[in-house]
Each structure stands twice: as structure tokens, then as C-alpha cells.
Design an enzyme around this catalytic site. Structure first.
Site, PDB file in Angstrom:
ATOM      1  N   SER A   1      25.276 -47.008  24.642  1.00 36.48           N
ATOM      2  CA  SER A   1      24.461 -47.820  25.178  1.00 36.48           C
ATOM      3  C   SER A   1      23.371 -48.211  24.108  1.00 36.48           C
ATOM      4  CB  SER A   1      23.583 -47.321  26.545  1.00 36.48           C
ATOM      5  OG  SER A   1      22.491 -48.126  26.482  1.00 36.48           O
TER       6      SER A   1
ATOM      7  N   HIS B   1      27.946 -50.735  25.546  1.00 40.55           N
ATOM      8  CA  HIS B   1      27.133 -50.874  26.839  1.00 40.55           C
ATOM      9  C   HIS B   1      25.676 -51.676  26.716  1.00 40.55           C
ATOM     10  CE1 HIS B   1      26.315 -49.632  31.127  1.00 40.55           C
ATOM     11  NE2 HIS B   1      25.362 -49.395  30.700  1.00 40.55           N
TER      12      HIS B   1
ATOM     13  N   ASP C   1      22.420 -53.011  28.217  1.00 42.57           N
ATOM     14  CA  ASP C   1      21.336 -52.664  29.326  1.00 42.57           C
ATOM     15  C   ASP C   1      20.525 -53.993  29.210  1.00 42.57           C
ATOM     16  OD1 ASP C   1      22.233 -50.292  30.690  1.00 42.57           O
ATOM     17  OD2 ASP C   1      21.809 -49.147  28.561  1.00 42.57           O
TER      18      ASP C   1
ATOM     19  N   MET D   1      17.361 -55.634  31.224  1.00 38.30           N
ATOM     20  CA  MET D   1      16.254 -55.014  32.255  1.00 38.30           C
ATOM     21  C   MET D   1      15.154 -56.172  32.405  1.00 38.30           C
ATOM     22  SD  MET D   1      15.925 -51.022  31.570  1.00 38.30           S
ATOM     23  CE  MET D   1      17.291 -49.957  31.137  1.00 38.30           C
TER      24      MET D   1
ATOM     25  N   HIS E   1      25.444 -54.805  31.898  1.00 39.08           N
ATOM     26  CA  HIS E   1      24.940 -54.090  32.993  1.00 39.08           C
ATOM     27  C   HIS E   1      23.682 -54.476  33.300  1.00 39.08           C
ATOM     28  CE1 HIS E   1      23.156 -49.990  34.704  1.00 39.08           C
ATOM     29  NE2 HIS E   1      23.190 -51.096  35.579  1.00 39.08           N
TER      30      HIS E   1
ATOM     31  N   MET F   1      20.282 -55.322  35.176  1.00 39.00           N
ATOM     32  CA  MET F   1      19.382 -54.544  36.079  1.00 39.00           C
ATOM     33  C   MET F   1      18.331 -55.845  36.201  1.00 39.00           C
ATOM     34  SD  MET F   1      19.344 -50.805  34.395  1.00 39.00           S
ATOM     35  CE  MET F   1      20.145 -51.552  32.890  1.00 39.00           C
TER      36      MET F   1
ATOM     37  N   MET G   1      25.546 -44.761  38.680  1.00 35.54           N
ATOM     38  CA  MET G   1      24.391 -44.507  37.997  1.00 35.54           C
ATOM     39  C   MET G   1      24.359 -42.863  38.216  1.00 35.54           C
ATOM     40  SD  MET G   1      23.346 -47.156  36.391  1.00 35.54           S
ATOM     41  CE  MET G   1      22.085 -46.530  35.937  1.00 35.54           C
TER      42      MET G   1
ATOM     43  N   ASP H   1      26.910 -43.582  34.079  1.00 34.19           N
ATOM     44  CA  ASP H   1      25.689 -44.026  33.416  1.00 34.19           C
ATOM     45  C   ASP H   1      24.521 -43.341  33.404  1.00 34.19           C
ATOM     46  OD1 ASP H   1      24.136 -45.615  31.866  1.00 34.19           O
ATOM     47  OD2 ASP H   1      24.349 -47.421  32.957  1.00 34.19           O
TER      48      ASP H   1
END
Ligand code: DX5
Ligand code: ZN
Length: 222
Positions: free
Chosen positions: A9, A34, A36, A38, A68, A70, A139, A177
């Protein structure tokens, strides 16, 4: 033999040297990146968007990029990340009103859809969707921050998810994850995961090659 995949990540990478950091983990044997995302709304943290994904592609990164999300809502960002070169795009089912529609949108954009399941979220949402997705992100921390501790109760859910995938007879990656390190990767794998996201567990170490080699060594005895 299971084809285990390691997905660092970049949340824990040095952002000032992101291209080099990604090259370093890929050269050290990582399988995918990966990513992330947000939004300070679905989760209380803010990271990076599609321009950074595009920048990595322009820099020459060819490995799969595992986005991913979020975020809430998801639809616009799905389209932007597909255009920016994402390979997998996953979202949290509670972040959209129409899960099937978002899955279809990801496919229509030429990407592989995934669903991300929080530690407190039940696996019921997988029952209807499993046939339509390529990836489950299980998760093992609450989404929002790197370097949290692995929640051991998730191991049981991982086993159940593996059973559901076997029953469904579709090739679906089962990614874990949050809080994955050299010292727990083997146990997590023994509960059914085949893709391992690790942020601080890789970027927080001195020698990425050594760390990824140690992870592979742990996985090789299974
Ligand atoms: C958490 C993210 C994870 C996390 C991984 O919201 O989805 O990808 O940053 O980082 P570590 O491996 O440090 O827990
Ligand atoms: Zn993640």
C-alpha cells in the site's frame, strides 16, 4: 499451489519520491500496487486521487494498480480512476445506494470490480454479488489509517469468504488489508487469503527486498 500476491500500500510510501518507491517494491517482487483513496467523508482522512494514479502510469508503472476507494459517493471516481489506468477498482458497499450498478460501471469502464468489507460488515452483501466481482478486500482494520493493528476476529470471516468463493466456482481474489506483516502473513494465508496488502509492514522497513523475501518465505511453507 496457491499463487499468493503481495500488494504494497503506497499510503506508507514516501510521497515525495513516489515513482521510485513504487519501482523499488515492484523490483523487490511485489505483484501489484495497492492505492488507498480516502475522501475525508467516508473515512476521516484524505489521500490522493486519479491524477496520482495517472502519474504512476506515465512514469512507467505497468503492474496492476489495485484502487481501494474509501469514498462516498463512488460513481464519478470510478470513471476517473478507470481513465487514469486503474486495473482493479473496489468500493465499500455501504458507500453507494446501488452496489450492482457501481459494479457494472467498473466493468463497463474496462476494470475489474471488487468489494471492500469492513471488520463490522457482514458477508451477506457478497451472496448476490460474488459472481460479478473479481476481488474481495477483507478489511482487517477499520478503514482510514495506515499502521493499525490486525484485528484477529477477521480470520473467521476470511475462512467463510473463502468457502463462499469455492461454492461460487468463480475465480475471485481474496485480499486481506490492514496490519499485515512478516510475522502474521502465514497465519492469515492459512485462513484463506491469497492477496496481502501491506503498507507500513513493507514501506516502514529498511530493506523492501528483504521484507518481501521474508513474506514469500513465510508463504512458501503452506
Ligand atoms: C486502511 C487501508 C490499508 C492500510 C494498509 O484504510 O485500506 O490499505 O493503509 O496499511 P498497513 O499495512 O500499514 O495497515
Ligand atoms: Zn486499502
Amino acid at each position: 499451489m496457491t499463487d499468493y500476491k503481495i500488494a504494497p500500500s503506497i499510503l506508507s510510501a514516501d510521497f515525495a519520491r513516489l515513482g521510485e518507491e513504487v519501482d523499488a517494491v515492484l523490483n523487490a517482487g511485489a505483484d501489484m500496487v495497492h492505492f488507498d483513496v480516502m475522501d475525508n467523508h467516508y473515512v476521516p482522512n484524505l489521500t490522493f486521487g486519479p491524477v496520482i494514479c495517472k502519474a504512476l502510469r506515465n512514469y512507467g508503472v505497468e503492474a496492476p494498480i489495485d484502487v481501494h476507494l474509501m469514498v462516498n459517493p463512488v460513481d464519478e471516481l470510478i470513471i476517473s480512476f478507470a481513465k487514469a489506468g486503474a486495473t482493479y477498482i473496489s468500493f465499500h458497499p455501504e458507500a453507494t445506494e446501488n452496489v450492482d450498478q457501481a459494479i457494472q460501471l467498473i466493468k463497463d469502464q474496462g476494470c475489474k470490480p471488487g468489494l471492500a468489507i469492513n471488520p463490522e460488515t457482514s458477508l451477506n452483501c457478497l451472496e448476490n454479488c460474488l459472481k460479478n466481482i473479481d476481488l474481495i478486500i477483507m478489511m482487517s482494520v477499520n478503514p482510514g489509517f495506515a499502521a493499525q493493528s490486525f484485528i484477529p476476529e477477521v480470520l473467521q470471516k476470511l475462512e467463510r469468504a473463502r468457502e463462499l468463493i469455492t461454492q461460487c466456482e468463480k475465480e475471485v481474489l481474496l485480499e486481506i488489508d490492514g496490519g499485515v506483516k512478516v510475522n502474521n502473513i502465514q497465519e492469515i494465508a492459512s485462513h484463506g487469503a491469497d492477496v496481502f496488502v501491506s503498507g507500513s509492514g513493507i514501506f516502514g522497513t529498511e530493506n523492501y527486498q528483504e521484507t518481501i523475501d521474508q513474506m514469500r518465505q513465510e508463504l512458501s511453507v503452506l
